[in-house]
Motif scaffolding. Sequence first.
Motif, mmCIF file in Angstrom:
data_model
loop_
_atom_site.group_PDB
_atom_site.id
_atom_site.type_symbol
_atom_site.label_atom_id
_atom_site.label_comp_id
_atom_site.label_asym_id
_atom_site.label_seq_id
_atom_site.Cartn_x
_atom_site.Cartn_y
_atom_site.Cartn_z
ATOM 1 N N GLU A 286 0.841 -1.201 0.000
ATOM 2 C CA GLU A 286 0.000 0.000 0.000
ATOM 3 C C GLU A 286 0.880 1.256 0.000
ATOM 4 O OE1 GLU A 286 -3.397 2.410 0.026
ATOM 5 O OE2 GLU A 286 -3.252 0.238 -0.265
ATOM 6 N N TYR A 287 1.915 1.263 0.835
ATOM 7 C CA TYR A 287 2.816 2.413 0.860
ATOM 8 C C TYR A 287 3.546 2.545 -0.478
ATOM 9 C CZ TYR A 287 6.232 5.794 2.467
ATOM 10 O OH TYR A 287 7.002 6.922 2.588
ATOM 11 N N ASP A 288 3.974 1.432 -1.021
ATOM 12 C CA ASP A 288 4.676 1.411 -2.297
ATOM 13 C C ASP A 288 3.831 2.055 -3.395
ATOM 14 O OD1 ASP A 288 7.006 0.007 -3.933
ATOM 15 O OD2 ASP A 288 5.137 -0.424 -4.998
ATOM 16 N N ALA A 289 2.534 1.774 -3.393
ATOM 17 C CA ALA A 289 1.647 2.282 -4.441
ATOM 18 C C ALA A 289 1.434 3.788 -4.350
ATOM 19 C CB ALA A 289 0.300 1.566 -4.364
ATOM 20 N N GLN A 290 1.685 4.374 -3.182
ATOM 21 C CA GLN A 290 1.397 5.789 -2.997
ATOM 22 C C GLN A 290 2.616 6.688 -3.109
ATOM 23 O OE1 GLN A 290 -1.630 7.070 -0.269
ATOM 24 N NE2 GLN A 290 -2.099 4.983 0.335
ATOM 25 N N LEU A 291 3.785 6.119 -3.369
ATOM 26 C CA LEU A 291 4.968 6.942 -3.625
ATOM 27 C C LEU A 291 5.012 7.270 -5.115
ATOM 28 C CD1 LEU A 291 7.990 5.668 -1.509
ATOM 29 C CD2 LEU A 291 6.586 7.686 -1.184
ATOM 30 N N ILE B 256 4.714 23.401 17.472
ATOM 31 C CA ILE B 256 3.697 23.198 16.450
ATOM 32 C C ILE B 256 3.494 21.713 16.186
ATOM 33 C CG2 ILE B 256 3.161 23.542 14.006
ATOM 34 C CD1 ILE B 256 4.509 26.287 14.247
ATOM 35 N N PHE B 257 4.593 20.954 16.041
ATOM 36 C CA PHE B 257 4.362 19.545 15.730
ATOM 37 C C PHE B 257 3.872 18.779 16.945
ATOM 38 C CE2 PHE B 257 9.063 18.036 16.056
ATOM 39 C CZ PHE B 257 8.844 17.176 17.116
ATOM 40 N N GLU B 258 4.209 19.261 18.157
ATOM 41 C CA GLU B 258 3.603 18.643 19.339
ATOM 42 C C GLU B 258 2.101 18.879 19.363
ATOM 43 O OE1 GLU B 258 5.884 20.437 22.397
ATOM 44 O OE2 GLU B 258 7.628 19.132 22.115
ATOM 45 N N ASN B 259 1.674 20.086 18.965
ATOM 46 C CA ASN B 259 0.246 20.373 18.881
ATOM 47 C C ASN B 259 -0.420 19.538 17.800
ATOM 48 O OD1 ASN B 259 0.393 22.271 20.938
ATOM 49 N ND2 ASN B 259 0.661 24.004 19.540
ATOM 50 N N LEU B 260 0.265 19.364 16.683
ATOM 51 C CA LEU B 260 -0.271 18.520 15.616
ATOM 52 C C LEU B 260 -0.474 17.083 16.093
ATOM 53 C CD1 LEU B 260 1.707 19.650 12.423
ATOM 54 C CD2 LEU B 260 -0.752 19.856 12.794
ATOM 55 N N LEU B 261 0.507 16.572 16.836
ATOM 56 C CA LEU B 261 0.394 15.214 17.362
ATOM 57 C C LEU B 261 -0.733 15.102 18.381
ATOM 58 C CD1 LEU B 261 4.088 14.034 17.828
ATOM 59 C CD2 LEU B 261 2.383 13.075 16.278
ATOM 60 N N ASP B 262 -0.853 16.123 19.253
ATOM 61 C CA ASP B 262 -1.892 16.088 20.282
ATOM 62 C C ASP B 262 -3.284 16.132 19.664
ATOM 63 O OD1 ASP B 262 -0.009 15.974 22.276
ATOM 64 O OD2 ASP B 262 -0.035 18.130 22.686
ATOM 65 N N ALA B 263 -3.414 16.923 18.585
ATOM 66 C CA ALA B 263 -4.727 17.103 17.976
ATOM 67 C C ALA B 263 -5.054 16.035 16.936
ATOM 68 C CB ALA B 263 -4.817 18.485 17.325
ATOM 69 N N ALA B 264 -4.036 15.334 16.480
ATOM 70 C CA ALA B 264 -4.230 14.394 15.377
ATOM 71 C C ALA B 264 -4.953 13.134 15.834
ATOM 72 C CB ALA B 264 -2.887 14.023 14.760
ATOM 73 N N ASP B 265 -5.817 12.682 14.977
ATOM 74 C CA ASP B 265 -6.426 11.369 15.139
ATOM 75 C C ASP B 265 -5.660 10.431 14.215
ATOM 76 O OD1 ASP B 265 -8.039 9.174 15.524
ATOM 77 O OD2 ASP B 265 -9.640 9.889 14.212
ATOM 78 N N ILE B 266 -4.602 9.804 14.754
ATOM 79 C CA ILE B 266 -3.740 8.975 13.913
ATOM 80 C C ILE B 266 -4.520 7.754 13.447
ATOM 81 C CG2 ILE B 266 -1.565 7.729 13.758
ATOM 82 C CD1 ILE B 266 -1.205 10.699 14.115
ATOM 83 N N ARG B 267 -4.806 7.742 12.162
ATOM 84 C CA ARG B 267 -5.619 6.678 11.585
ATOM 85 C C ARG B 267 -4.761 5.474 11.224
ATOM 86 N NH1 ARG B 267 -6.863 11.540 9.502
ATOM 87 N NH2 ARG B 267 -5.495 11.200 7.725
ATOM 88 N N PRO B 268 -5.377 4.321 10.969
ATOM 89 C CA PRO B 268 -4.602 3.193 10.445
ATOM 90 C C PRO B 268 -4.105 3.505 9.042
ATOM 91 C CG PRO B 268 -6.946 2.713 10.404
ATOM 92 C CD PRO B 268 -6.794 3.973 11.175
ATOM 93 N N TYR B 269 -3.130 2.746 8.587
ATOM 94 C CA TYR B 269 -2.514 3.051 7.297
ATOM 95 C C TYR B 269 -3.497 2.978 6.144
ATOM 96 C CZ TYR B 269 -2.394 -1.919 5.972
ATOM 97 O OH TYR B 269 -2.740 -3.210 5.633
ATOM 98 N N THR B 270 -4.576 2.220 6.294
ATOM 99 C CA THR B 270 -5.573 2.113 5.234
ATOM 100 C C THR B 270 -6.338 3.417 5.034
ATOM 101 O OG1 THR B 270 -7.084 1.182 6.877
ATOM 102 C CG2 THR B 270 -5.893 -0.372 5.476
ATOM 103 N N GLU B 271 -6.211 4.360 5.993
ATOM 104 C CA GLU B 271 -6.889 5.651 5.880
ATOM 105 C C GLU B 271 -5.898 6.801 5.748
ATOM 106 O OE1 GLU B 271 -9.723 6.169 9.038
ATOM 107 O OE2 GLU B 271 -10.399 4.098 8.912
ATOM 108 N N ALA B 272 -4.649 6.500 5.423
ATOM 109 C CA ALA B 272 -3.638 7.543 5.241
ATOM 110 C C ALA B 272 -3.992 8.398 4.030
ATOM 111 C CB ALA B 272 -2.263 6.917 5.050
ATOM 112 N N THR B 273 -3.754 9.698 4.121
ATOM 113 C CA THR B 273 -4.110 10.609 3.037
ATOM 114 C C THR B 273 -2.970 11.583 2.762
ATOM 115 O OG1 THR B 273 -5.135 12.141 4.620
ATOM 116 C CG2 THR B 273 -6.577 10.537 3.544
ATOM 117 N N ARG B 274 -2.825 11.945 1.500
ATOM 118 C CA ARG B 274 -1.898 13.000 1.090
ATOM 119 C C ARG B 274 -2.714 14.275 0.946
ATOM 120 N NH1 ARG B 274 2.712 10.207 -0.711
ATOM 121 N NH2 ARG B 274 3.625 12.158 -1.425
#
Length: 222
Positions: A77-82, A182-200
Amino acid sequence: MPHLARLLHLADSALPTGSFAYSYGLESSLTFGLVRTETEFRAYLYSFLQQAVGFELPFITSAAHLAEAELASLLTEYDAQLLTPALYQASLTQGKNWLKLLATFYPEAGLAELGRELAQRQLPAHFVPLFGLSLGKAGFAVADIQATYLHLTLRDQLSAAIRLGFIGPMAGHLLQHDFYEIFENLLDAADIRPYTEATRCTLLLDVAQILHDDIYSRLFQN
């Protein structure tokens, strides 16, 4: 639990992981006028980190506690999205070298066997998923793995900006210090999804990476 010093060692830019001198599109963004001022550069960095949280981190997080049966699906899946050929090849080279290096540091994690399995099954050994998978097997906490990856992402972009002469070393390191919040805030606010829901989420970054080969004189490979 591995000590923080071990994680800092793995984040050291001097670590011989076979990485390449590339800017992930920053050089072409500067050349073609997509980034012209410090304000625009800050916006660029924020977008870059947003994409890392939305795309790379789901793969890293999923890989960190991956069931063996899911390995092939995640890597393909990762390979297909590069989408950028130069980054695709660099990812495979760095992933292979990263796994080889981590196998020497943490032989008890079974990473040498994993590398042989990937080669035998002809699975793409990309850096991002193997970063999460190897550090998870080595016993690092998922939150620490996520923060370390964002640190590497931020550091490499700012190092590229300094080498390109866009900002000076002092300004670059001050910006890096400011962006940690900023990236700490991004991590705190992020809903880290499974890889099947990764988005660019930043199409212009992908376009800039593709346009890199059209630059007349390049400091970075891609």
